[in-house]
Scaffold this active site. Structure first.
Site, PDB file in Angstrom:
ATOM      1  N   ASP A  10      71.387  74.372  -7.738  1.00 10.49           N
ATOM      2  CA  ASP A  10      72.406  73.410  -8.165  1.00 10.49           C
ATOM      3  C   ASP A  10      71.992  72.679  -9.437  1.00 10.49           C
ATOM      4  O   ASP A  10      72.773  71.907  -9.993  1.00 10.49           O
ATOM      5  CB  ASP A  10      72.658  72.391  -7.038  1.00 10.49           C
ATOM      6  CG  ASP A  10      73.894  71.537  -7.272  1.00 10.49           C
ATOM      7  OD1 ASP A  10      74.856  72.051  -7.869  1.00 10.49           O
ATOM      8  OD2 ASP A  10      73.894  70.360  -6.881  1.00 10.49           O
ATOM      9  N   SER A  45      79.539  68.492  -8.381  1.00 13.77           N
ATOM     10  CA  SER A  45      79.776  69.836  -7.849  1.00 13.77           C
ATOM     11  C   SER A  45      80.915  69.774  -6.839  1.00 13.77           C
ATOM     12  O   SER A  45      80.924  68.909  -5.958  1.00 13.77           O
ATOM     13  CB  SER A  45      78.509  70.364  -7.169  1.00 13.77           C
ATOM     14  OG  SER A  45      77.422  70.366  -8.062  1.00 13.77           O
ATOM     15  N   GLN A  49      79.828  78.321  -9.198  1.00 16.08           N
ATOM     16  CA  GLN A  49      80.127  76.932  -8.857  1.00 16.08           C
ATOM     17  C   GLN A  49      81.315  76.445  -9.673  1.00 16.08           C
ATOM     18  O   GLN A  49      81.431  76.752 -10.855  1.00 16.08           O
ATOM     19  CB  GLN A  49      78.919  76.047  -9.157  1.00 16.08           C
ATOM     20  CG  GLN A  49      79.113  74.578  -8.801  1.00 16.08           C
ATOM     21  CD  GLN A  49      77.909  73.738  -9.193  1.00 16.08           C
ATOM     22  OE1 GLN A  49      77.866  73.200 -10.302  1.00 16.08           O
ATOM     23  NE2 GLN A  49      76.936  73.640  -8.307  1.00 16.08           N
TER      24      GLN A  49
END
Length: 293
Positions: free
Chosen positions: A206, A230, A280
């Site tokens: 991430d 996110s 993502q």
């Protein structure tokens, strides 16, 4: 291994409360943040799911939605649903809960090892990690432009070494290609199970990914006109990994619009083996200036 890496391993060793119920915590030093780092929630959710799966199966894919920001001041409860135990595939659903509300939903699939046909795209040709500056060296470059508190934050020990190949100057960012390369590995050797190695890479996956969408616009995290988060996160593990060996995270952002950005990543071992892929979608919102009294 360093204290930071040891602390991360403890963080991912979620506490079992009941057969399919687990509890994870956030480090004390993160208690002052506005929200829990998304990679932590994904990695702890994966660690919880792994605790319900046989050792002969490794995760091959996970898909997670961030529903609410996590509160770093209280534990996170992870509820695992044993969706299916098949002959070669196992499926789990994990819900992360705080304050009685869901903060993340994740589905994960696990697979026994099978032999089969094999192909992959080649790893990009890039500078090697020894040719690049560390996070601490970069912070030293900008120490005259940031506060002592910011410098302390930048210089604090981290569980992962990260070396950007073409990073933005945070204080004078200029538009660059969305193609974004970062080498990463744990700050020290880690002897852990293949499952835990996956959890460590999930934690790191991430980082920097959403940043790919900021590059074409000359934006950086410290920009006060910018809000990012996110929204969802997916990982495909193609092979076992070693988080303590250098891996190249090759990222790009094909599209941004409507306050969101779409970001992709490929993770290669140093010798060029593709071991994981990520996708993502992120929030990329322009903050409105506050009205003066």
């Amino acid at each position: 291994m360093t204290d930071a890496v040891s602390g991360l391993l403890e963080l991912l060793d979620v506490e079992r409360l009941e057969v399919d119920l687990f509890r994870g915590v956030t480090p004390d030093e993160e208690a002052g943040r506005e929200r829990v780092y998304g990679g932590q929630v994904i990695a702890q959710a994966l660690a919880s799911a792994y605790r319900t799966v046989g050792e002969d199966r490794l995760c091959h894919s996970l898909h997670a939605y961030f529903i609410r920001p996590g509160d770093p001041k209280i534990p996170i409860i992870y509820e695992v649903d044993r969706s299916r135990d098949g002959g070669s595939f196992t499926t789990r659903r994990v819900v992360a809960i705080q304050h009685g509300q869901q903060i993340l939903n994740m589905s994960a699939s696990f697979h026994v090892h099978e032999d089969g046909w094999d192909h992959q795209h080649d790893m990009p040709e890039v500078k090697q990690p020894e040719e690049l500056m560390s996070r601490q060296q970069l912070a030293e470059q900008f120490k005259d432009k940031i506060s002592d508190e910011q410098l302390k934050h930048w210089m604090r020990p981290q569980p992962f070494e990260m070396k950007e190949i073409s990073g933005l100057n945070p204080f004078n960012p200029k538009p660059k290609s969305d193609v974004n390369y970062v080498w990463f590995r744990t700050d020290g050797k880690v002897e852990a199970s293949p499952a835990m190695q996956h959890c460590l890479v999930a934690w790191a996956s991430d980082m920097n990914l959403l940043g790919s969408s900021l590059r074409p616009h000359g934006l950086h995290w410290i920009n006060k006109e910018l809000m990012t988060a996110s929204l969802d996160h997916a990982i495909w593990f193609h092979a076992p990994v070693r988080a303590d060996e250098w891996m190249l995270y090759a990222m790009d952002s094909p599209k941004a619009g409507n306050g969101r950005s779409y970001n992709r990543g490929l993770i290669y071992t140093r010798d060029g083996k593709l071991v994981a892929s990520t996708v993502q979608e992120g929030l990329m919102r322009k903050l409105k200036p506050r009205k003066k009294d």
